[in-house]
Write a protein that holds these residues in place. Structure first.
Motif, short mmCIF file in Angstrom:
data_model
loop_
_atom_site.label_atom_id
_atom_site.label_comp_id
_atom_site.label_asym_id
_atom_site.label_seq_id
_atom_site.Cartn_x
_atom_site.Cartn_y
_atom_site.Cartn_z
N GLN A 141 -33.59 -33.88 -7.55
CA GLN A 141 -32.35 -32.99 -7.85
C GLN A 141 -32.92 -31.67 -8.18
OE1 GLN A 141 -29.39 -34.15 -10.64
NE2 GLN A 141 -28.32 -32.16 -10.48
N TRP A 142 -32.67 -30.58 -7.57
CA TRP A 142 -33.26 -29.13 -8.13
C TRP A 142 -32.45 -28.61 -9.31
CZ3 TRP A 142 -34.54 -25.61 -3.44
CH2 TRP A 142 -35.25 -25.96 -2.49
N LEU A 143 -33.09 -28.40 -10.35
CA LEU A 143 -32.83 -27.97 -11.38
C LEU A 143 -32.88 -26.53 -11.72
CD1 LEU A 143 -33.88 -30.82 -13.90
CD2 LEU A 143 -31.66 -30.62 -12.80
N ALA A 144 -34.03 -25.90 -11.36
CA ALA A 144 -34.10 -24.40 -11.43
C ALA A 144 -35.13 -23.97 -10.43
CB ALA A 144 -34.86 -24.29 -12.70
N LEU A 145 -34.84 -22.76 -10.16
CA LEU A 145 -35.63 -21.89 -9.00
C LEU A 145 -36.28 -21.00 -9.74
CD1 LEU A 145 -32.48 -21.17 -6.80
CD2 LEU A 145 -33.99 -22.92 -6.48
N ILE A 146 -37.87 -20.78 -9.28
CA ILE A 146 -38.75 -19.77 -9.82
C ILE A 146 -39.36 -19.14 -8.76
CG2 ILE A 146 -40.69 -19.82 -11.52
CD1 ILE A 146 -40.01 -22.70 -12.28
N GLY A 147 -39.38 -17.94 -8.87
CA GLY A 147 -39.91 -17.12 -7.91
C GLY A 147 -41.07 -16.12 -8.46
N TRP A 148 -42.06 -16.01 -7.92
CA TRP A 148 -43.33 -15.14 -8.46
C TRP A 148 -43.63 -13.95 -7.24
CZ3 TRP A 148 -45.63 -15.89 -12.81
CH2 TRP A 148 -45.33 -17.15 -13.55
N ARG A 149 -43.89 -13.03 -7.50
CA ARG A 149 -44.10 -11.86 -6.60
C ARG A 149 -45.50 -11.36 -7.04
NH1 ARG A 149 -40.17 -7.38 -8.88
NH2 ARG A 149 -41.48 -6.66 -10.83
N GLN A 150 -45.77 -10.84 -5.70
CA GLN A 150 -47.24 -10.14 -5.84
C GLN A 150 -47.44 -9.02 -6.89
OE1 GLN A 150 -48.12 -8.39 -1.98
NE2 GLN A 150 -49.97 -7.33 -2.79
N SER A 196 -32.27 -10.29 -2.69
CA SER A 196 -32.37 -9.80 -1.52
C SER A 196 -33.97 -9.94 -0.79
CB SER A 196 -32.00 -8.38 -1.20
OG SER A 196 -33.08 -7.74 -2.30
N GLY A 197 -34.63 -10.54 -1.41
CA GLY A 197 -35.87 -11.35 -0.81
C GLY A 197 -37.10 -10.33 -1.80
N PHE A 198 -38.09 -10.86 -1.38
CA PHE A 198 -39.52 -10.48 -1.98
C PHE A 198 -40.14 -9.41 -0.78
CE2 PHE A 198 -39.78 -14.35 -4.46
CZ PHE A 198 -39.35 -13.77 -5.57
N VAL A 199 -41.10 -8.51 -1.39
CA VAL A 199 -41.70 -7.82 -0.54
C VAL A 199 -43.20 -8.18 -0.93
CG1 VAL A 199 -42.46 -5.28 -0.17
CG2 VAL A 199 -40.06 -5.92 -0.35
N GLY A 200 -44.02 -8.27 0.08
CA GLY A 200 -45.53 -8.76 -0.24
C GLY A 200 -45.40 -10.16 -0.37
N GLU A 201 -46.67 -10.57 -1.06
CA GLU A 201 -46.86 -11.88 -1.28
C GLU A 201 -46.07 -12.67 -2.21
OE1 GLU A 201 -50.92 -13.12 -1.65
OE2 GLU A 201 -51.74 -11.36 -0.80
N ARG A 202 -45.76 -13.74 -2.00
CA ARG A 202 -44.64 -14.54 -2.90
C ARG A 202 -44.84 -15.98 -3.17
NH1 ARG A 202 -43.56 -12.38 1.73
NH2 ARG A 202 -42.54 -13.92 3.33
N LEU A 203 -44.44 -16.46 -4.06
CA LEU A 203 -44.43 -17.85 -4.38
C LEU A 203 -43.14 -18.43 -4.77
CD1 LEU A 203 -46.60 -20.32 -4.57
CD2 LEU A 203 -46.84 -19.62 -7.02
N TYR A 204 -42.63 -19.52 -4.17
CA TYR A 204 -41.41 -20.09 -4.35
C TYR A 204 -41.77 -21.52 -5.21
CZ TYR A 204 -39.74 -16.91 -1.04
OH TYR A 204 -39.51 -15.79 -0.28
N GLN A 205 -41.14 -21.69 -6.21
CA GLN A 205 -41.19 -23.17 -6.90
C GLN A 205 -39.94 -23.43 -7.37
OE1 GLN A 205 -44.03 -21.58 -10.24
NE2 GLN A 205 -45.41 -23.34 -9.39
N VAL A 206 -39.82 -24.98 -7.53
CA VAL A 206 -38.71 -25.47 -7.86
C VAL A 206 -38.94 -26.53 -8.97
CG1 VAL A 206 -38.69 -27.21 -6.09
CG2 VAL A 206 -36.34 -26.77 -7.12
N ALA A 207 -37.94 -26.64 -10.02
CA ALA A 207 -38.07 -27.59 -10.91
C ALA A 207 -37.21 -28.78 -10.43
CB ALA A 207 -37.83 -27.02 -12.38
#
Length: 91
Positions: free
Chosen positions: A72-81, A56-67
């Motif tokens: 071809q996108w293989l994995a999603l990585i999400g970091w939050r504050q 449902s989304g992040f609150v605050g600062e966030r970082l989205y990464q993809v492997a």
């Protein structure tokens, strides 16, 4: 107390299992990169669709990464504050 950055989630693409057994696949060809601003909506939609708890989304600062492998996108990585927490002691 301030906690260090926390990983929110990693979601692997369903084709990852078959790629690992493909003789043409090499892990050295997989790269992890930041998601461009025009790709964020796609990243969020995939996370919502494939994460076992949904997204449902992040609150605050966030970082989205993809492997990815050859684009071809293989994995999603999400970091939050990090969350700030206070430890209250009873008087």
């Amino acid at each position: 107390m301030i906690h260090s950055g926390q990983i929110f989630s990693v979601v692997y693409h369903h084709s990852m299992t078959s790629l690992l057994t493909d003789p043409c696949f090499s892990l050295t060809e997989v790269s992890v990169r930041l998601v461009a601003s025009h790709e964020v909506a796609h990243w969020q939609a995939l996370m919502e669709e494939h994460h076992y708890l949904g997204f449902s989304g992040f609150v605050g600062e966030r970082l989205y990464q993809v492997a990815e492998w050859h684009g071809q996108w293989l994995a999603l990585i999400g970091w939050r504050q990090p969350r700030m927490s206070s430890s209250r002691q009873a008087p």
